[in-house]
Design a protein around this motif. Structure first.
Motif, PDB file in Angstrom:
ATOM      1  N   GLU A 110       0.833  -1.201   0.000  1.00 50.79           N
ATOM      2  CA  GLU A 110       0.000   0.000   0.000  1.00 50.79           C
ATOM      3  C   GLU A 110       0.867   1.250   0.000  1.00 50.79           C
ATOM      4  OE1 GLU A 110      -2.325   0.013   3.596  1.00 50.79           O
ATOM      5  OE2 GLU A 110      -0.583   0.228   4.895  1.00 50.79           O
ATOM      6  N   LEU A 111       0.325   2.306  -0.577  1.00 48.68           N
ATOM      7  CA  LEU A 111       1.012   3.589  -0.591  1.00 48.68           C
ATOM      8  C   LEU A 111       1.039   4.179   0.809  1.00 48.68           C
ATOM      9  CD1 LEU A 111       2.216   6.085  -2.139  1.00 48.68           C
ATOM     10  CD2 LEU A 111      -0.147   6.912  -2.237  1.00 48.68           C
ATOM     11  N   VAL A 112       2.174   4.721   1.197  1.00 48.00           N
ATOM     12  CA  VAL A 112       2.293   5.448   2.451  1.00 48.00           C
ATOM     13  C   VAL A 112       2.291   6.948   2.172  1.00 48.00           C
ATOM     14  CG1 VAL A 112       3.720   5.877   4.482  1.00 48.00           C
ATOM     15  CG2 VAL A 112       3.585   3.572   3.518  1.00 48.00           C
ATOM     16  N   ALA A 113       3.182   7.380   1.306  1.00 49.56           N
ATOM     17  CA  ALA A 113       3.286   8.800   0.964  1.00 49.56           C
ATOM     18  C   ALA A 113       4.059   8.942  -0.328  1.00 49.56           C
ATOM     19  CB  ALA A 113       3.985   9.585   2.073  1.00 49.56           C
ATOM     20  N   GLY A 114       3.775  10.022  -1.062  1.00 49.85           N
ATOM     21  CA  GLY A 114       4.469  10.274  -2.309  1.00 49.85           C
ATOM     22  C   GLY A 114       4.712  11.759  -2.506  1.00 49.85           C
ATOM     23  N   VAL A 115       5.681  12.066  -3.368  1.00 46.57           N
ATOM     24  CA  VAL A 115       5.994  13.460  -3.679  1.00 46.57           C
ATOM     25  C   VAL A 115       6.437  13.541  -5.134  1.00 46.57           C
ATOM     26  CG1 VAL A 115       8.390  13.212  -2.864  1.00 46.57           C
ATOM     27  CG2 VAL A 115       7.321  15.483  -2.960  1.00 46.57           C
ATOM     28  N   THR A 116       6.023  14.612  -5.804  1.00 45.52           N
ATOM     29  CA  THR A 116       6.461  14.837  -7.185  1.00 45.52           C
ATOM     30  C   THR A 116       7.655  15.787  -7.193  1.00 45.52           C
ATOM     31  OG1 THR A 116       5.104  16.771  -7.571  1.00 45.52           O
ATOM     32  CG2 THR A 116       4.067  14.609  -7.936  1.00 45.52           C
ATOM     33  N   SER A 117       8.297  15.886  -8.338  1.00 44.59           N
ATOM     34  CA  SER A 117       9.424  16.801  -8.468  1.00 44.59           C
ATOM     35  C   SER A 117       8.991  18.249  -8.292  1.00 44.59           C
ATOM     36  CB  SER A 117      10.101  16.604  -9.821  1.00 44.59           C
ATOM     37  OG  SER A 117       9.173  16.783 -10.867  1.00 44.59           O
ATOM     38  N   GLY A 118       7.699  18.496  -8.472  1.00 42.66           N
ATOM     39  CA  GLY A 118       7.166  19.839  -8.260  1.00 42.66           C
ATOM     40  C   GLY A 118       6.775  20.117  -6.819  1.00 42.66           C
ATOM     41  N   GLY A 119       6.921  19.107  -5.967  1.00 41.74           N
ATOM     42  CA  GLY A 119       6.659  19.297  -4.545  1.00 41.74           C
ATOM     43  C   GLY A 119       5.265  18.913  -4.089  1.00 41.74           C
ATOM     44  N   ARG A 120       4.457  18.375  -4.994  1.00 39.35           N
ATOM     45  CA  ARG A 120       3.110  17.959  -4.591  1.00 39.35           C
ATOM     46  C   ARG A 120       3.219  16.660  -3.813  1.00 39.35           C
ATOM     47  NH1 ARG A 120      -1.713  17.914  -8.859  1.00 39.35           N
ATOM     48  NH2 ARG A 120      -1.313  20.125  -8.620  1.00 39.35           N
TER      49      ARG A 120
ATOM     50  N   ARG B  59       1.278  12.041  11.136  1.00 35.25           N
ATOM     51  CA  ARG B  59       2.394  11.356  11.803  1.00 35.25           C
ATOM     52  C   ARG B  59       3.638  11.287  10.921  1.00 35.25           C
ATOM     53  NH1 ARG B  59       1.917   6.010  13.174  1.00 35.25           N
ATOM     54  NH2 ARG B  59       0.583   5.586  11.362  1.00 35.25           N
ATOM     55  N   PHE B  60       3.437  11.128   9.627  1.00 32.15           N
ATOM     56  CA  PHE B  60       4.556  10.981   8.686  1.00 32.15           C
ATOM     57  C   PHE B  60       4.671  12.229   7.838  1.00 32.15           C
ATOM     58  CE2 PHE B  60       4.043   6.049   8.319  1.00 32.15           C
ATOM     59  CZ  PHE B  60       4.205   5.944   9.691  1.00 32.15           C
ATOM     60  N   THR B  61       5.903  12.570   7.484  1.00 32.07           N
ATOM     61  CA  THR B  61       6.156  13.696   6.603  1.00 32.07           C
ATOM     62  C   THR B  61       7.157  13.284   5.539  1.00 32.07           C
ATOM     63  OG1 THR B  61       5.828  15.265   8.421  1.00 32.07           O
ATOM     64  CG2 THR B  61       6.917  16.088   6.442  1.00 32.07           C
ATOM     65  N   ILE B  62       6.774  13.478   4.282  1.00 30.70           N
ATOM     66  CA  ILE B  62       7.675  13.183   3.178  1.00 30.70           C
ATOM     67  C   ILE B  62       8.327  14.478   2.725  1.00 30.70           C
ATOM     68  CG2 ILE B  62       5.931  13.380   1.343  1.00 30.70           C
ATOM     69  CD1 ILE B  62       7.330  10.889   0.049  1.00 30.70           C
ATOM     70  N   SER B  63       9.614  14.418   2.458  1.00 34.74           N
ATOM     71  CA  SER B  63      10.320  15.626   2.049  1.00 34.74           C
ATOM     72  C   SER B  63      10.196  15.837   0.553  1.00 34.74           C
ATOM     73  CB  SER B  63      11.801  15.511   2.403  1.00 34.74           C
ATOM     74  OG  SER B  63      12.444  14.585   1.520  1.00 34.74           O
ATOM     75  N   GLU B  64      10.635  16.986   0.105  1.00 36.99           N
ATOM     76  CA  GLU B  64      10.776  17.201  -1.325  1.00 36.99           C
ATOM     77  C   GLU B  64      11.962  16.375  -1.826  1.00 36.99           C
ATOM     78  OE1 GLU B  64       9.061  21.773  -1.702  1.00 36.99           O
ATOM     79  OE2 GLU B  64      11.139  21.340  -2.166  1.00 36.99           O
ATOM     80  N   ILE B  65      12.016  16.195  -3.131  1.00 32.62           N
ATOM     81  CA  ILE B  65      13.151  15.526  -3.750  1.00 32.62           C
ATOM     82  C   ILE B  65      14.265  16.563  -3.880  1.00 32.62           C
ATOM     83  CG2 ILE B  65      13.974  14.226  -5.749  1.00 32.62           C
ATOM     84  CD1 ILE B  65      10.983  13.562  -6.312  1.00 32.62           C
ATOM     85  N   ASP B  66      15.401  16.298  -3.236  1.00 27.18           N
ATOM     86  CA  ASP B  66      16.435  17.326  -3.215  1.00 27.18           C
ATOM     87  C   ASP B  66      17.339  17.241  -4.453  1.00 27.18           C
ATOM     88  OD1 ASP B  66      18.535  15.690  -0.665  1.00 27.18           O
ATOM     89  OD2 ASP B  66      18.342  15.312  -2.808  1.00 27.18           O
ATOM     90  N   THR B  67      18.359  18.076  -4.495  1.00 26.71           N
ATOM     91  CA  THR B  67      19.217  18.176  -5.680  1.00 26.71           C
ATOM     92  C   THR B  67      20.071  16.929  -5.900  1.00 26.71           C
ATOM     93  OG1 THR B  67      20.872  19.324  -4.365  1.00 26.71           O
ATOM     94  CG2 THR B  67      19.292  20.679  -5.596  1.00 26.71           C
ATOM     95  N   LYS B  68      20.126  16.059  -4.885  1.00 30.08           N
ATOM     96  CA  LYS B  68      20.829  14.785  -5.030  1.00 30.08           C
ATOM     97  C   LYS B  68      19.856  13.650  -5.314  1.00 30.08           C
ATOM     98  CE  LYS B  68      24.702  16.148  -2.077  1.00 30.08           C
ATOM     99  NZ  LYS B  68      25.511  15.831  -0.875  1.00 30.08           N
ATOM    100  N   ASN B  69      18.657  14.010  -5.736  1.00 30.70           N
ATOM    101  CA  ASN B  69      17.633  13.026  -6.082  1.00 30.70           C
ATOM    102  C   ASN B  69      17.311  12.116  -4.895  1.00 30.70           C
ATOM    103  OD1 ASN B  69      17.652  13.966  -8.825  1.00 30.70           O
ATOM    104  ND2 ASN B  69      19.503  12.748  -9.137  1.00 30.70           N
ATOM    105  N   THR B  70      17.322  12.700  -3.715  1.00 28.84           N
ATOM    106  CA  THR B  70      17.055  11.964  -2.487  1.00 28.84           C
ATOM    107  C   THR B  70      15.829  12.537  -1.802  1.00 28.84           C
ATOM    108  OG1 THR B  70      19.419  11.502  -2.200  1.00 28.84           O
ATOM    109  CG2 THR B  70      18.012  11.267  -0.256  1.00 28.84           C
ATOM    110  N   MET B  71      15.024  11.673  -1.255  1.00 25.25           N
ATOM    111  CA  MET B  71      13.897  12.134  -0.451  1.00 25.25           C
ATOM    112  C   MET B  71      13.850  11.322   0.843  1.00 25.25           C
ATOM    113  SD  MET B  71      11.186   9.896  -0.309  1.00 25.25           S
ATOM    114  CE  MET B  71      10.730   8.414  -1.214  1.00 25.25           C
ATOM    115  N   TYR B  72      13.149  11.885   1.821  1.00 22.83           N
ATOM    116  CA  TYR B  72      13.113  11.309   3.151  1.00 22.83           C
ATOM    117  C   TYR B  72      11.670  11.148   3.619  1.00 22.83           C
ATOM    118  CZ  TYR B  72      17.896  12.990   2.960  1.00 22.83           C
ATOM    119  OH  TYR B  72      19.194  13.225   2.582  1.00 22.83           O
TER     120      TYR B  72
END
Length: 114
Positions: free
Chosen positions: A43-53, A63-76
């Motif tokens: 199941e999906l937990v969380a997602g983010v697009t390159s535009g920050g959506r 409870r959970f927070t997904i970060s933006e995709i950073d300049t090293k193509n990493t997200m948290y």
């Protein structure tokens, strides 16, 4: 081809926190985290697009927070107030547009138990 490298899983007590990270080998359109518990569907937990959506499963909201995709193509994924029902293998997911493809990481175990 995109390679995904995950890290950050482990054992934590109820109410504790963990941060998962996922690094992609090149730029992608979107990234996300899915999870699969024994005997259950992925199941999906969380997602983010390159535009920050961002989008979250109801179980993750607040409870959970997904970060933006950073300049090293990493997200948290910051996971707080973890519950035993959050126990699962967590998989990083990434999507590219050109070509339109989907990629998966190898998975990282998250266990919430006292």
């Amino acid at each position: 081809q995109v390679q995904l490298v995950e890290s950050g899983g482990g054992l934590v007590q109820p109410g504790g926190s963990l941060r998962l990270s996922c690094a992609a080998s090149r730029s992608v359109f979107s990234m996300g985290w899915y999870r699969q518990a024994p005997g259950k569907q992925r199941e999906l937990v969380a997602g983010v697009t390159s535009g920050g959506r961002t989008n979250y499963a109801d179980s993750a909201k607040g409870r959970f927070t997904i970060s933006e995709i950073d300049t090293k193509n990493t997200m948290y994924l910051q996971m707080n107030n973890l519950k035993p029902e959050d126990t699962a293998v967590y998989y990083c997911n990434a999507n590219t547009l050109l070509p339109r493809r989907e990629y998966w990481g190898q998975g990282t175990q998250v266990t919430v138990s006292s």
